[in-house]
Design a protein around this motif. Sequence first.
Motif, PDB file in Angstrom:
ATOM      1  N   LYS A  22       1.073  -8.148  -3.501  1.00 28.83           N
ATOM      2  CA  LYS A  22       0.264  -7.204  -4.282  1.00 28.83           C
ATOM      3  C   LYS A  22      -0.733  -7.959  -5.157  1.00 28.83           C
ATOM      4  O   LYS A  22      -1.904  -7.559  -5.278  1.00 28.83           O
ATOM      5  CB  LYS A  22       1.156  -6.317  -5.151  1.00 28.83           C
ATOM      6  N   TRP A  23      -0.285  -9.040  -5.768  1.00 29.32           N
ATOM      7  CA  TRP A  23      -1.181  -9.845  -6.595  1.00 29.32           C
ATOM      8  C   TRP A  23      -2.334 -10.392  -5.763  1.00 29.32           C
ATOM      9  O   TRP A  23      -3.492 -10.385  -6.221  1.00 29.32           O
ATOM     10  CB  TRP A  23      -0.402 -10.991  -7.241  1.00 29.32           C
ATOM     11  N   PHE A  24      -2.071 -10.839  -4.547  1.00 31.33           N
ATOM     12  CA  PHE A  24      -3.142 -11.344  -3.694  1.00 31.33           C
ATOM     13  C   PHE A  24      -4.160 -10.245  -3.386  1.00 31.33           C
ATOM     14  O   PHE A  24      -5.380 -10.472  -3.447  1.00 31.33           O
ATOM     15  CB  PHE A  24      -2.582 -11.915  -2.388  1.00 31.33           C
ATOM     16  N   ILE A  25      -3.679  -9.059  -3.075  1.00 32.93           N
ATOM     17  CA  ILE A  25      -4.598  -7.950  -2.810  1.00 32.93           C
ATOM     18  C   ILE A  25      -5.448  -7.649  -4.037  1.00 32.93           C
ATOM     19  O   ILE A  25      -6.679  -7.531  -3.961  1.00 32.93           O
ATOM     20  CB  ILE A  25      -3.825  -6.691  -2.370  1.00 32.93           C
ATOM     21  N   ASP A  26      -4.802  -7.534  -5.193  1.00 29.80           N
ATOM     22  CA  ASP A  26      -5.517  -7.151  -6.414  1.00 29.80           C
ATOM     23  C   ASP A  26      -6.464  -8.243  -6.901  1.00 29.80           C
ATOM     24  O   ASP A  26      -7.615  -7.971  -7.279  1.00 29.80           O
ATOM     25  CB  ASP A  26      -4.520  -6.822  -7.525  1.00 29.80           C
ATOM     26  N   GLU A  27      -5.994  -9.481  -6.904  1.00 31.71           N
ATOM     27  CA  GLU A  27      -6.716 -10.581  -7.533  1.00 31.71           C
ATOM     28  C   GLU A  27      -7.720 -11.255  -6.607  1.00 31.71           C
ATOM     29  O   GLU A  27      -8.754 -11.732  -7.066  1.00 31.71           O
ATOM     30  CB  GLU A  27      -5.704 -11.609  -8.058  1.00 31.71           C
ATOM     31  N   PHE A  28      -7.438 -11.302  -5.325  1.00 28.27           N
ATOM     32  CA  PHE A  28      -8.288 -12.035  -4.396  1.00 28.27           C
ATOM     33  C   PHE A  28      -9.095 -11.118  -3.476  1.00 28.27           C
ATOM     34  O   PHE A  28     -10.282 -11.350  -3.258  1.00 28.27           O
ATOM     35  CB  PHE A  28      -7.437 -12.979  -3.535  1.00 28.27           C
ATOM     36  N   VAL A  29      -8.449 -10.094  -2.940  1.00 23.66           N
ATOM     37  CA  VAL A  29      -9.125  -9.251  -1.954  1.00 23.66           C
ATOM     38  C   VAL A  29     -10.041  -8.241  -2.627  1.00 23.66           C
ATOM     39  O   VAL A  29     -11.251  -8.204  -2.377  1.00 23.66           O
ATOM     40  CB  VAL A  29      -8.103  -8.523  -1.057  1.00 23.66           C
ATOM     41  N   LEU A  30      -9.499  -7.434  -3.528  1.00 13.75           N
ATOM     42  CA  LEU A  30     -10.298  -6.391  -4.149  1.00 13.75           C
ATOM     43  C   LEU A  30     -11.261  -6.927  -5.199  1.00 13.75           C
ATOM     44  O   LEU A  30     -12.301  -6.315  -5.455  1.00 13.75           O
ATOM     45  CB  LEU A  30      -9.386  -5.337  -4.777  1.00 13.75           C
ATOM     46  N   ILE A  70       0.837  -1.206   0.000  1.00 13.30           N
ATOM     47  CA  ILE A  70       0.000   0.000   0.000  1.00 13.30           C
ATOM     48  C   ILE A  70       0.868   1.252   0.000  1.00 13.30           C
ATOM     49  O   ILE A  70       0.569   2.233  -0.695  1.00 13.30           O
ATOM     50  CB  ILE A  70      -0.940  -0.010   1.221  1.00 13.30           C
ATOM     51  N   GLU A  71       1.958   1.225   0.762  1.00 18.02           N
ATOM     52  CA  GLU A  71       2.850   2.381   0.821  1.00 18.02           C
ATOM     53  C   GLU A  71       3.529   2.643  -0.522  1.00 18.02           C
ATOM     54  O   GLU A  71       3.753   3.803  -0.892  1.00 18.02           O
ATOM     55  CB  GLU A  71       3.916   2.154   1.897  1.00 18.02           C
ATOM     56  N   LEU A  72       3.820   1.583  -1.266  1.00 17.11           N
ATOM     57  CA  LEU A  72       4.511   1.735  -2.538  1.00 17.11           C
ATOM     58  C   LEU A  72       3.583   2.132  -3.685  1.00 17.11           C
ATOM     59  O   LEU A  72       4.042   2.605  -4.725  1.00 17.11           O
ATOM     60  CB  LEU A  72       5.232   0.432  -2.900  1.00 17.11           C
ATOM     61  N   HIS A  73       2.268   1.934  -3.501  1.00 17.12           N
ATOM     62  CA  HIS A  73       1.307   2.221  -4.575  1.00 17.12           C
ATOM     63  C   HIS A  73       0.135   3.050  -4.031  1.00 17.12           C
ATOM     64  O   HIS A  73      -1.033   2.647  -4.132  1.00 17.12           O
ATOM     65  CB  HIS A  73       0.784   0.915  -5.174  1.00 17.12           C
TER      66      HIS A  73
END
Length: 246
Positions: A236-244, A29-32
């Motif tokens: 990041k992939w887990f956040i984008d693909e699974f969480v969001l 989150i801090e990097l993006h």
Amino acid sequence: MTITKEIVVGALALQGAFKEHLDYFQKVIELHPQQYNHYSFKFVEVRTESELNNCHALVIPGGESTAISLIAERTHMLQPLLDFIKDESKSVWGTCAGLIFLAKQLKNGKVNQKLLGGLNVQVVRNAFGRQVNSFESKLDFSSFIKDCNDFPAVFIRAPVIDKLLTGDVNEKDEEEDPNIIKSLNNYNNKASLEVLYTLDNFDNNNNHLIVAVRQGNKLGTSFHPELATEDYRFHKWFIDEFVLSK
């Protein structure tokens, strides 16, 4: 007016490398900041049923699979975890020992070891040997993570998936092997089971070792992405693909 949605991602904090996962998520989150400015993320340690129920997604970390199972029982977290697995709106990621805990069947398990049964796979513990046989390998995950062709995957007393199951709760082993532990969870994950990555020709033995799978909103990896030094792409992939995506 900007609408901010709160997203809570937990790491099961009963035993193992839970803090590292939370640190990696926070770093993503801090990097993006611009990509995630419509969300308010909370990354939390999960030890109680109420903490678990607040989560939109959960990581079950690496550690010692028998210890995680035993502590979950002793702290009355086993049933809440079984219920969480059944909720199709929740995403779950198991790494190493977490993969074992998330599986439907287990070889070389301990007596009374419990499984959550969220992934229709059979897993073998300590497939690469003891702690001294741990290793790191740069793997090409670009088939499912864009431009990720050199991820430093860390394997520590890692399991592998040696069988893909149909998901039928009445499925029988041909030999009815007494050494195979089966999950007592009546949950049946009906999503398609996808093999994300295999280690081919490992040690020149022509093996095809399954080390990453996805089934709907459940993810399992044999390795430790949270130990890849300053490489946050898998998280990041887990956040984008699974969480969001949920």
